[in-house]
Design an enzyme around this catalytic site. Structure first.
Site: not given
Ligand code: ASP
Length: 325
Positions: A11, A52, A84-85
Site C-alpha cells: 500500500t 506482500s 503489511t499483510d
Molecule cells: N495488500 C497490501 C500488501 O500487503 C496491504 C498493505 O500493504 O498494507 O501488499
C-alpha cells in the site's frame, strides 16, 4: 550516519487506483516531510514491487542478503518498506537469520499515499530514525509502525484497516518514537542466527502446512498431507487442544514429520501438562507433537520451514522450539 532503504511493494507504494505503476523508493522517500532534517543519508534501492501476499521465502531471504551487504558496506541500519499483510511473517523470517548489530527495520502503510491521513510518510520517518538509532542496535529485525517499535518475534497484524494495526499481544512494543527520539523500553530475547544461505531447492521442498483446528473438526483436510508436506503446524484451541478424535491422526502424522502445536487464540503460549483428556496438550505431546511455546502459528510455520530447509531432524527441531518458542 547512513541507512539503506530497500523498497518492496504494498500500500505504501500504491499511487492511486487509476494508475497502475508503483511508487519507487525514491518517490516514497521524497514524500516524507522532515526526512532531510534527520541528517541520515539514505541509500534507496528498489527490490520486488509486489503486494506482500505474493512474496516468497526465497525473495525475503534475497532482501535480507541485500540488507546484509548494505551493512557490510557501511550502512548503520536498514529499512525495508513492504505491504503489511505478511509483515509479521517476513519480519520474523528476517529476524531468524539476521546476524548484525545494525537494526533491520520493516515498515509499510495502511493508507495509500493519495488518501487523507496517509500513514506511509510518518512510518518511513520513524523507521529511518530507528534504523539510525544506537538504542535499537542489537535488537534484530523490528517493525516500526504508528510510532511504535515492535519485536519481529512478537508483532502481529491485528486489524484489517486500522493504522494502529501492529501490536505485540502479551508483550507490548519494545519502544516508541517520541518527538523524533527513539525510546527503547524493553529488549526482546535474541538467539544465535540461523544460517541465511539456503539451498533454494531445499527451501522450496521444505513445505510446511498450517491446520487451524475448528469446532467438530474431523481432520479430513489432513488427508494426504504426508506426501506433499515435510512439516505441519497445528493451530489448536486455547492452550493447544484439538477434538479427541483428531488426536490419533495428528499422532500418526507426528510419526512421519515434525508437527508443532500452537494456539489459534492470537496470544499466550500453549500449555505442556495441565490437561490430560484425549486431544489435550499432554495427550498431543505424548503422541509426539512439538510444543510451539509462545510462537503464534504463522511464526511457528516460518521457523519450522527454515529448520527443515537447513536439514534439521526432529530432535534439533524440538530443541529449537524449546529455545525460541
Ligand atoms: N495488500 C497490501 C500488501 O500487503 C496491504 C498493505 O500493504 O498494507 O501488499
Amino acid at each position: 550516519m547512513s541507512v539503506a532503504l530497500l523498497a518492496l511493494g504494498g500500500t505504501i507504494s500504491v499511487p492511486d487506483r487509476a494508475r497502475g505503476a508503483r511508487l519507487s523508493g525514491t518517490e516514497i522517500t521524497a514524500a516524507v516531510p522532515g526526512l532531510a532534517g534527520t541528517g541520515v543519508v539514505l541509500d534507496v534501492r528498489d527490490v520486488h514491487a509486489v503486494p506482500s501476499g505474493s512474496l516468497t521465502f526465497a525473495q525475503v531471504l534475497d532482501v535480507v542478503a541485500l540488507a546484509s551487504r548494505a551493512v557490510a558496506e557501511g550502512a548503520e541500519g536498514v529499512v525495508v518498506t513492504q505491504g503489511t499483510d505478511t509483515l509479521e511473517e517476513t519480519a520474523f523470517l528476517a529476524d531468524l537469520v539476521w546476524p548484525h548489530e545494525a537494526p533491520l527495520v520493516l515498515t509499510g502503510a495502511m493508507r495509500q499515499p493519495a488518501m487523507a491521513g496517509a500513514d506511509g510518510p510518518a512510518n518511513v520517518l520513524a523507521a529511518v530514525r530507528v534504523a539510525a538509532s544506537r538504542a535499537a542496535r542489537g535488537a534484530g529485525a523490528l517493525v516500526v509502525f504508528n510510532d511504535e517499535v515492535h519485536a519481529a518475534r512478537w508483532v502481529r497484524k491485528t486489524h484489517s484497516t486500522s493504522t494502529a494495526t501492529f501490536a505485540s499481544p502479551g508483550a507490548g512494543p519494545l519502544g516508541h518514537v517520541v518527538e523524533g527520539r527513539v525510546r527503547m523500553l524493553l529488549a526482546a530475547p535474541r538467539h544465535e542466527p540461523l544460517p541465511a544461505a539456503f539451498d533454494r531447492e531445499r527451501l522450496e521442498a521444505a513445505r510446511v502446512a498450517l491446520h487451524v483446528v475448528t469446532l467438530d473438526d474431523d481432520g479430513e483436510q489432513l488427508e494426504g498431507l504426508g506426501t506433499a508436506y515435510r512439516g505441519l503446524v497445528v493451530a489448536g484451541f486455547g492452550v493447544g487442544h484439538v477434538p479427541g478424535g483428531l488426536a490419533p491422526r495428528l499422532g500418526e502424522l507426528a510419526g512421519r514429520m515434525p508437527v508443532v502445536l500452537t494456539s489459534r487464540t492470537g496470544s499466550g503460549s500453549v500449555l505442556r501438562e495441565t490437561y490430560c483428556a484425549p486431544g489435550s496438550e499432554t495427550d498431543l505431546r505424548q503422541r509426539g507433537l512439538i510444543d510451539g511455546g509462545f510462537l503464534d502459528p504463522y511464526k511457528a510455520r516460518v521457523l519450522l520451514r527454515l529448520l527443515l530447509a537447513g536439514g534439521a531432524g526432529r530432535e534439533e527441531i524440538a530443541e529449537a522450539f524449546a529455545r525460541r518458542g
